[in-house]
Design a protein around this motif. Structure first.
Motif, PDB file in Angstrom:
ATOM      1  N   GLU A 127       0.857  -1.397   0.034  1.00  0.00           N
ATOM      2  CA  GLU A 127       0.069   0.136   0.066  1.00  0.00           C
ATOM      3  C   GLU A 127       0.975   1.365   0.052  1.00  0.00           C
ATOM      4  OE1 GLU A 127      -3.761   2.030  -0.049  1.00  0.00           O
ATOM      5  OE2 GLU A 127      -3.029  -0.013  -0.518  1.00  0.00           O
ATOM      6  N   ILE A 128       1.897   1.330   0.856  1.00  0.00           N
ATOM      7  CA  ILE A 128       2.754   2.563   0.802  1.00  0.00           C
ATOM      8  C   ILE A 128       3.361   2.717  -0.590  1.00  0.00           C
ATOM      9  CG2 ILE A 128       4.904   3.377   1.692  1.00  0.00           C
ATOM     10  CD1 ILE A 128       4.422   1.700   4.346  1.00  0.00           C
ATOM     11  N   PHE A 129       3.551   1.810  -1.075  1.00  0.00           N
ATOM     12  CA  PHE A 129       4.472   1.885  -2.416  1.00  0.00           C
ATOM     13  C   PHE A 129       3.499   1.855  -3.717  1.00  0.00           C
ATOM     14  CE2 PHE A 129       8.126   0.088   0.254  1.00  0.00           C
ATOM     15  CZ  PHE A 129       8.705   1.441   0.049  1.00  0.00           C
ATOM     16  N   GLN A 130       2.009   1.955  -3.259  1.00  0.00           N
ATOM     17  CA  GLN A 130       1.191   2.003  -4.484  1.00  0.00           C
ATOM     18  C   GLN A 130       1.469   0.814  -5.601  1.00  0.00           C
ATOM     19  OE1 GLN A 130       0.645   5.970  -6.250  1.00  0.00           O
ATOM     20  NE2 GLN A 130       1.440   6.814  -4.538  1.00  0.00           N
ATOM     21  N   THR A 131       1.847  -0.266  -5.021  1.00  0.00           N
ATOM     22  CA  THR A 131       2.041  -1.435  -5.928  1.00  0.00           C
ATOM     23  C   THR A 131       0.858  -1.801  -6.705  1.00  0.00           C
ATOM     24  OG1 THR A 131       3.632  -2.246  -4.242  1.00  0.00           O
ATOM     25  CG2 THR A 131       3.121  -3.675  -5.914  1.00  0.00           C
ATOM     26  N   LEU A 132      -0.297  -1.824  -6.353  1.00  0.00           N
ATOM     27  CA  LEU A 132      -1.463  -2.332  -7.068  1.00  0.00           C
ATOM     28  C   LEU A 132      -2.027  -1.093  -8.024  1.00  0.00           C
ATOM     29  CD1 LEU A 132      -2.845  -4.594  -4.637  1.00  0.00           C
ATOM     30  CD2 LEU A 132      -1.733  -5.324  -6.649  1.00  0.00           C
ATOM     31  N   TYR A 133      -1.809   0.127  -7.558  1.00  0.00           N
ATOM     32  CA  TYR A 133      -2.019   1.127  -8.562  1.00  0.00           C
ATOM     33  C   TYR A 133      -1.023   1.213  -9.696  1.00  0.00           C
ATOM     34  CZ  TYR A 133      -2.488   5.823 -10.590  1.00  0.00           C
ATOM     35  OH  TYR A 133      -2.666   6.806 -11.391  1.00  0.00           O
ATOM     36  N   GLU A 134       0.307   1.086  -9.365  1.00  0.00           N
ATOM     37  CA  GLU A 134       1.251   0.929 -10.392  1.00  0.00           C
ATOM     38  C   GLU A 134       0.913  -0.165 -11.440  1.00  0.00           C
ATOM     39  OE1 GLU A 134       3.616   3.213 -11.221  1.00  0.00           O
ATOM     40  OE2 GLU A 134       3.074   4.335  -9.525  1.00  0.00           O
ATOM     41  N   GLU A 135       0.539  -1.326 -10.850  1.00  0.00           N
ATOM     42  CA  GLU A 135       0.358  -2.692 -11.717  1.00  0.00           C
ATOM     43  C   GLU A 135      -0.997  -2.284 -12.638  1.00  0.00           C
ATOM     44  OE1 GLU A 135      -2.040  -6.815 -10.628  1.00  0.00           O
ATOM     45  OE2 GLU A 135       0.228  -6.525  -9.536  1.00  0.00           O
ATOM     46  N   ALA A 136      -1.807  -1.692 -12.063  1.00  0.00           N
ATOM     47  CA  ALA A 136      -3.272  -1.361 -12.662  1.00  0.00           C
ATOM     48  C   ALA A 136      -2.834  -0.247 -13.932  1.00  0.00           C
ATOM     49  CB  ALA A 136      -4.426  -0.513 -11.943  1.00  0.00           C
ATOM     50  N   VAL A 137      -1.895   0.924 -13.593  1.00  0.00           N
ATOM     51  CA  VAL A 137      -1.819   1.914 -14.817  1.00  0.00           C
ATOM     52  C   VAL A 137      -0.797   1.112 -15.716  1.00  0.00           C
ATOM     53  CG1 VAL A 137      -0.216   3.590 -15.237  1.00  0.00           C
ATOM     54  CG2 VAL A 137      -1.808   3.721 -13.171  1.00  0.00           C
ATOM     55  N   LEU A 138      -0.113  -0.053 -15.548  1.00  0.00           N
ATOM     56  CA  LEU A 138       0.662  -0.834 -16.421  1.00  0.00           C
ATOM     57  C   LEU A 138       0.033  -1.800 -17.257  1.00  0.00           C
ATOM     58  CD1 LEU A 138       4.188  -1.305 -14.433  1.00  0.00           C
ATOM     59  CD2 LEU A 138       3.928   0.177 -16.356  1.00  0.00           C
ATOM     60  N   SER A 139      -1.206  -2.094 -16.568  1.00  0.00           N
ATOM     61  CA  SER A 139      -1.914  -3.201 -17.340  1.00  0.00           C
ATOM     62  C   SER A 139      -3.183  -2.485 -18.361  1.00  0.00           C
ATOM     63  CB  SER A 139      -2.515  -4.170 -16.168  1.00  0.00           C
ATOM     64  OG  SER A 139      -1.363  -4.450 -15.412  1.00  0.00           O
ATOM     65  N   TYR A 140      -3.687  -1.472 -18.033  1.00  0.00           N
ATOM     66  CA  TYR A 140      -4.742  -0.929 -18.429  1.00  0.00           C
ATOM     67  C   TYR A 140      -4.406   0.604 -18.850  1.00  0.00           C
ATOM     68  CZ  TYR A 140      -6.718  -4.672 -16.296  1.00  0.00           C
ATOM     69  OH  TYR A 140      -6.985  -6.235 -15.829  1.00  0.00           O
ATOM     70  N   LYS A 141      -5.315   1.041 -20.058  1.00  0.00           N
ATOM     71  CA  LYS A 141      -5.126   2.518 -20.283  1.00  0.00           C
ATOM     72  C   LYS A 141      -5.246   3.454 -19.321  1.00  0.00           C
ATOM     73  CE  LYS A 141      -6.975   1.611 -24.944  1.00  0.00           C
ATOM     74  NZ  LYS A 141      -8.288   0.700 -24.968  1.00  0.00           N
ATOM     75  N   LYS A 142      -4.109   4.198 -18.970  1.00  0.00           N
ATOM     76  CA  LYS A 142      -4.182   5.242 -17.814  1.00  0.00           C
ATOM     77  C   LYS A 142      -5.446   5.842 -17.600  1.00  0.00           C
ATOM     78  CE  LYS A 142      -0.793   8.229 -15.747  1.00  0.00           C
ATOM     79  NZ  LYS A 142      -1.299   7.874 -14.357  1.00  0.00           N
ATOM     80  N   GLU A 143      -6.226   6.137 -18.750  1.00  0.00           N
ATOM     81  CA  GLU A 143      -7.263   7.158 -18.299  1.00  0.00           C
ATOM     82  C   GLU A 143      -8.613   6.375 -18.009  1.00  0.00           C
ATOM     83  OE1 GLU A 143      -7.090   6.060 -22.779  1.00  0.00           O
ATOM     84  OE2 GLU A 143      -5.717   6.807 -21.253  1.00  0.00           O
ATOM     85  N   ILE A 144      -8.528   5.099 -17.840  1.00  0.00           N
ATOM     86  CA  ILE A 144      -9.728   4.289 -17.240  1.00  0.00           C
ATOM     87  C   ILE A 144      -9.248   3.897 -15.903  1.00  0.00           C
ATOM     88  CG2 ILE A 144     -10.289   3.264 -19.706  1.00  0.00           C
ATOM     89  CD1 ILE A 144      -9.540   0.384 -18.495  1.00  0.00           C
ATOM     90  N   VAL A 145      -7.894   4.221 -15.372  1.00  0.00           N
ATOM     91  CA  VAL A 145      -7.626   3.795 -14.035  1.00  0.00           C
ATOM     92  C   VAL A 145      -7.965   4.857 -12.988  1.00  0.00           C
ATOM     93  CG1 VAL A 145      -5.692   2.729 -12.474  1.00  0.00           C
ATOM     94  CG2 VAL A 145      -5.795   2.028 -14.762  1.00  0.00           C
ATOM     95  N   HIS A 146      -8.591   4.729 -11.891  1.00  0.00           N
ATOM     96  CA  HIS A 146      -8.766   5.441 -11.087  1.00  0.00           C
ATOM     97  C   HIS A 146      -8.638   5.156  -9.630  1.00  0.00           C
ATOM     98  CE1 HIS A 146     -10.961   8.096 -14.112  1.00  0.00           C
ATOM     99  NE2 HIS A 146     -11.466   6.606 -14.563  1.00  0.00           N
ATOM    100  N   GLN A 147      -7.917   6.024  -8.662  1.00  0.00           N
ATOM    101  CA  GLN A 147      -7.884   5.890  -7.336  1.00  0.00           C
ATOM    102  C   GLN A 147      -8.809   6.485  -6.540  1.00  0.00           C
ATOM    103  OE1 GLN A 147      -3.571   5.998  -5.784  1.00  0.00           O
ATOM    104  NE2 GLN A 147      -3.190   7.296  -7.412  1.00  0.00           N
TER     105      GLN A 147
END
Length: 171
Positions: A123-143
């Protein structure tokens, strides 16, 4: 009537299941908790002694979900996201929780030692956010923040607005 597929991801304990089930109920979409799906279908490829949990067979999970996902209207809840096909999701929400809050949630689930520390670090390193941004178009990924009941309501309202707009635009 076409309906969107939604991915809800984030570190264990951030509130994916609570949000996903309530969203499915309000939006009339189906809900899939990948952990439960794997348990029911025994979609595992081994056991991780260090974390004391089964190892997901990602290929079998994808095969199991393919037909449902192609029909649309599915909310998928899982802490990982890089193995799902990009074409499946119209939007991805990564839930984020403050570490002190997350620590208490995971501790109350019986997480200890390395498993607890690694999830907090994730959570601290935003690991799953980074994974999502790398796996999907950035514009569909929201925190989305997921600390309080008020956050939950705000997130539900926001996602419901998105679902309603998507259905207007795509039907």
């Amino acid at each position: 009537m076409r309906r969107p597929n939604v991915l809800i991801t984030g570190t264990p304990g951030v509130g994916k299941t609570t949000l996903g089930k309530e969203l499915a109920s309000r939006a009339g979409l189906s809900y899939v908790n990948v952990g439960d799906l794997a348990k029911e279908g025994e979609l595992y490829e081994g056991f991780d002694e260090e974390y004391n949990c089964p190892i997901l067979d990602e290929d079998r999970v994808v095969d199991e979900l393919e037909a449902r996902m192609s029909q649309g209207g599915v909310i998928v809840d899982y802490h990982g996201c890089d193995f799902f096909p990009e074409r499946w999701f119209h939007i991805v929400f990564v839930l984020r929780t403050d570490n002190s809050c997350l620590y208490h949630r995971l501790e109350s689930r019986g997480y200890t030692g390395k498993k607890l520390q690694d999830n907090i670090q994730c959570e601290i390193f935003q690991t799953l956010y980074e994974e999502a941004v790398l796996s999907y178009k950035k514009e569909i990924v929201h925190q989305l923040p997921s600390n309080t009941p008020e956050d939950l309501e705000r997130n539900l309202d926001q996602i419901m607005q998105w679902v309603e707009q998507w259905m207007k635009d795509n039907n």
